[in-house]
Design a protein around this motif. Structure first.
Motif, PDB file in Angstrom:
ATOM      1  N   VAL A   4       0.868  -1.172   0.000  1.00  0.00           N
ATOM      2  CA  VAL A   4       0.000   0.000   0.000  1.00  0.00           C
ATOM      3  C   VAL A   4       0.910   1.229   0.000  1.00  0.00           C
ATOM      4  O   VAL A   4       1.648   1.433   0.962  1.00  0.00           O
ATOM      5  CB  VAL A   4      -0.936   0.033   1.218  1.00  0.00           C
ATOM      6  CG1 VAL A   4      -1.843   1.252   1.161  1.00  0.00           C
ATOM      7  CG2 VAL A   4      -1.765  -1.248   1.293  1.00  0.00           C
ATOM      8  N   SER A   5       0.858   1.992  -1.049  1.00  0.00           N
ATOM      9  CA  SER A   5       1.757   3.140  -1.164  1.00  0.00           C
ATOM     10  C   SER A   5       0.972   4.433  -1.262  1.00  0.00           C
ATOM     11  O   SER A   5      -0.067   4.495  -1.926  1.00  0.00           O
ATOM     12  CB  SER A   5       2.673   2.987  -2.379  1.00  0.00           C
ATOM     13  OG  SER A   5       1.901   2.873  -3.559  1.00  0.00           O
ATOM     14  N   GLN A   6       1.461   5.439  -0.568  1.00  0.00           N
ATOM     15  CA  GLN A   6       0.818   6.747  -0.554  1.00  0.00           C
ATOM     16  C   GLN A   6       1.816   7.793  -1.020  1.00  0.00           C
ATOM     17  O   GLN A   6       3.002   7.727  -0.702  1.00  0.00           O
ATOM     18  CB  GLN A   6       0.394   7.138   0.869  1.00  0.00           C
ATOM     19  CG  GLN A   6      -0.536   6.217   1.538  1.00  0.00           C
ATOM     20  CD  GLN A   6      -0.834   6.653   2.957  1.00  0.00           C
ATOM     21  OE1 GLN A   6      -0.853   5.827   3.870  1.00  0.00           O
ATOM     22  NE2 GLN A   6      -1.097   7.928   3.188  1.00  0.00           N
ATOM     23  N   THR A   7       1.295   8.788  -1.715  1.00  0.00           N
ATOM     24  CA  THR A   7       2.126   9.926  -2.093  1.00  0.00           C
ATOM     25  C   THR A   7       1.321  11.204  -1.956  1.00  0.00           C
ATOM     26  O   THR A   7       0.115  11.226  -2.245  1.00  0.00           O
ATOM     27  CB  THR A   7       2.616   9.817  -3.557  1.00  0.00           C
ATOM     28  OG1 THR A   7       1.481   9.642  -4.411  1.00  0.00           O
ATOM     29  CG2 THR A   7       3.593   8.685  -3.723  1.00  0.00           C
ATOM     30  N   PRO A   8       1.930  12.292  -1.499  1.00  0.00           N
ATOM     31  CA  PRO A   8       3.317  12.362  -1.029  1.00  0.00           C
ATOM     32  C   PRO A   8       3.447  11.854   0.409  1.00  0.00           C
ATOM     33  O   PRO A   8       2.446  11.621   1.070  1.00  0.00           O
ATOM     34  CB  PRO A   8       3.605  13.858  -1.098  1.00  0.00           C
ATOM     35  CG  PRO A   8       2.287  14.496  -0.791  1.00  0.00           C
ATOM     36  CD  PRO A   8       1.250  13.602  -1.413  1.00  0.00           C
ATOM     37  N   LYS A   9       4.654  11.714   0.887  1.00  0.00           N
ATOM     38  CA  LYS A   9       4.887  11.329   2.280  1.00  0.00           C
ATOM     39  C   LYS A   9       4.696  12.526   3.214  1.00  0.00           C
ATOM     40  O   LYS A   9       4.214  12.398   4.323  1.00  0.00           O
ATOM     41  CB  LYS A   9       6.297  10.772   2.438  1.00  0.00           C
ATOM     42  CG  LYS A   9       6.587  10.203   3.822  1.00  0.00           C
ATOM     43  CD  LYS A   9       7.942   9.525   3.841  1.00  0.00           C
ATOM     44  CE  LYS A   9       8.284   9.045   5.251  1.00  0.00           C
ATOM     45  NZ  LYS A   9       7.330   8.018   5.730  1.00  0.00           N
ATOM     46  N   TYR A  10       5.106  13.700   2.740  1.00  0.00           N
ATOM     47  CA  TYR A  10       4.931  14.937   3.492  1.00  0.00           C
ATOM     48  C   TYR A  10       4.244  15.958   2.597  1.00  0.00           C
ATOM     49  O   TYR A  10       4.534  16.041   1.400  1.00  0.00           O
ATOM     50  CB  TYR A  10       6.276  15.509   3.966  1.00  0.00           C
ATOM     51  CG  TYR A  10       7.051  14.591   4.866  1.00  0.00           C
ATOM     52  CD1 TYR A  10       8.064  13.780   4.351  1.00  0.00           C
ATOM     53  CD2 TYR A  10       6.776  14.529   6.225  1.00  0.00           C
ATOM     54  CE1 TYR A  10       8.774  12.929   5.188  1.00  0.00           C
ATOM     55  CE2 TYR A  10       7.493  13.684   7.057  1.00  0.00           C
ATOM     56  CZ  TYR A  10       8.490  12.893   6.530  1.00  0.00           C
ATOM     57  OH  TYR A  10       9.188  12.043   7.355  1.00  0.00           O
ATOM     58  N   LEU A  11       3.367  16.742   3.203  1.00  0.00           N
ATOM     59  CA  LEU A  11       2.651  17.767   2.461  1.00  0.00           C
ATOM     60  C   LEU A  11       2.477  18.981   3.369  1.00  0.00           C
ATOM     61  O   LEU A  11       1.824  18.894   4.401  1.00  0.00           O
ATOM     62  CB  LEU A  11       1.288  17.229   2.013  1.00  0.00           C
ATOM     63  CG  LEU A  11       0.400  18.101   1.140  1.00  0.00           C
ATOM     64  CD1 LEU A  11       1.136  18.570  -0.101  1.00  0.00           C
ATOM     65  CD2 LEU A  11      -0.855  17.325   0.749  1.00  0.00           C
ATOM     66  N   VAL A  12       3.089  20.075   2.975  1.00  0.00           N
ATOM     67  CA  VAL A  12       2.976  21.321   3.725  1.00  0.00           C
ATOM     68  C   VAL A  12       2.281  22.333   2.839  1.00  0.00           C
ATOM     69  O   VAL A  12       2.695  22.552   1.702  1.00  0.00           O
ATOM     70  CB  VAL A  12       4.353  21.860   4.162  1.00  0.00           C
ATOM     71  CG1 VAL A  12       4.177  23.150   4.966  1.00  0.00           C
ATOM     72  CG2 VAL A  12       5.104  20.811   4.985  1.00  0.00           C
ATOM     73  N   THR A  13       1.218  22.953   3.356  1.00  0.00           N
ATOM     74  CA  THR A  13       0.444  23.863   2.531  1.00  0.00           C
ATOM     75  C   THR A  13      -0.200  24.929   3.406  1.00  0.00           C
ATOM     76  O   THR A  13      -0.197  24.831   4.634  1.00  0.00           O
ATOM     77  CB  THR A  13      -0.623  23.094   1.736  1.00  0.00           C
ATOM     78  OG1 THR A  13      -1.245  23.968   0.797  1.00  0.00           O
ATOM     79  CG2 THR A  13      -1.665  22.518   2.679  1.00  0.00           C
ATOM     80  N   GLN A  14      -0.761  25.934   2.767  1.00  0.00           N
ATOM     81  CA  GLN A  14      -1.377  27.026   3.507  1.00  0.00           C
ATOM     82  C   GLN A  14      -2.880  26.842   3.608  1.00  0.00           C
ATOM     83  O   GLN A  14      -3.505  26.146   2.785  1.00  0.00           O
ATOM     84  CB  GLN A  14      -1.055  28.358   2.835  1.00  0.00           C
ATOM     85  CG  GLN A  14       0.415  28.738   2.918  1.00  0.00           C
ATOM     86  CD  GLN A  14       0.687  30.107   2.306  1.00  0.00           C
ATOM     87  OE1 GLN A  14       0.049  30.503   1.341  1.00  0.00           O
ATOM     88  NE2 GLN A  14       1.648  30.830   2.870  1.00  0.00           N
ATOM     89  N   MET A  15      -3.440  27.470   4.603  1.00  0.00           N
ATOM     90  CA  MET A  15      -4.894  27.458   4.780  1.00  0.00           C
ATOM     91  C   MET A  15      -5.579  27.927   3.510  1.00  0.00           C
ATOM     92  O   MET A  15      -5.103  28.844   2.839  1.00  0.00           O
ATOM     93  CB  MET A  15      -5.288  28.391   5.923  1.00  0.00           C
ATOM     94  CG  MET A  15      -4.980  27.884   7.301  1.00  0.00           C
ATOM     95  SD  MET A  15      -5.357  29.135   8.549  1.00  0.00           S
ATOM     96  CE  MET A  15      -7.070  29.495   8.182  1.00  0.00           C
ATOM     97  N   GLY A  16      -6.699  27.265   3.202  1.00  0.00           N
ATOM     98  CA  GLY A  16      -7.494  27.671   2.054  1.00  0.00           C
ATOM     99  C   GLY A  16      -7.141  26.959   0.763  1.00  0.00           C
ATOM    100  O   GLY A  16      -7.928  26.983  -0.192  1.00  0.00           O
TER     101      GLY A  16
END
Lengths: 114, 109
Positions: A4-16
């Motif tokens: 079971v693979s997921q992408t991305p491992k890390y996700l940094v984003t802004q509100m909205g």
């Protein structure tokens, strides 16, 4: 081979913002899930799909929309991200839908909303 | 809400058996007991599950009491790599695992 693979491992984003997390399983399983692990480490089910059909929807806000193009994929789209959406999101799969076969989890996507 | 109660933490010496207890006094007759573990920064990993009888696989043994109100997960020869959070789960519906806080097992050299 990752089951079971997921992408991305890390996700940094802004509100909205709107973001997506992808999940794929190569186990030939019929059912896929999304779980959320919050800052207190509690894991809670969000959705489950069986052969592209929604089975479980655990009172998740409408901003979260799962999409299953085929039974090997279950993607999670999140609109209008909020600070409280910051968490680790786990995808999982299992053999069947009406049985009690074990779930196989991916290694998670850590979402940080700033 | 989770239907299980586990001690928050336990220690075990490397090479010894780790016995992790779980109480599930409100379990129904057709509900399975599952054990998963989560090693830091990874997804939960399935270990074993059972209904009434004791079960054993390559990872662990599961001992369920006759009244089914409690169970024990046994890791026969704990290694440092077994350090993780262990979750005991009563599965109330297909696919719906309700995780509690689990037991943090620390295996020490």
């Amino acid at each position: 081979d990752t089951a079971v693979s997921q992408t991305p491992k890390y996700l940094v984003t802004q509100m909205g913002n709107d973001k997506s997390i992808k999940c794929e399983q190569n186990l030939g399983h019929d059912t896929m899930y999304w779980y959320k692990q919050d800052s207190k480490k509690f894991l809670k089910i969000m959705f489950s799909y069986n052969n592209k059909e929604l089975i479980i929807n655990e009172t998740v806000p409408n901003r979260f929309s799962p999409k299953s193009p085929d039974k090997a994929h279950l993607n999670l789209h999140i609109n209008s991200l909020e600070l409280g959406d910051s968490a680790v999101y786990f995808c999982a799969s299992s053999q069947g839908q009406g049985d009690y076969s074990p779930l196989h989890f991916g290694n998670g996507t850590r979402l940080t909303v700033t | 809400d989770a239907k299980t109660t586990q001690p928050p933490s336990m220690d075990c010496a490397e090479g010894r058996a780790a016995n992790l207890p779980c109480n599930h006094s409100t379990i129904s007759g057709n509900e399975y007991v599952y054990w998963y573990r989560q090693i830091h920064s990874q997804g939960p990993q399935y270990i074993i599950h059972g209904l009434k009888n004791n079960e054993t696989n390559e990872m662990a043994s599961l001992i369920i009491t006759e009244d089914r109100k409690s169970s024990t997960l046994i890791l026969p020869h704990a290694t440092l790599r077994d350090t993780a959070v262990y979750y005991c789960i009563v599965r109330v519906a297909p696919g719906k695992l309700i995780f509690g806080q689990g037991t943090t097992l620390q295996v020490k050299p």
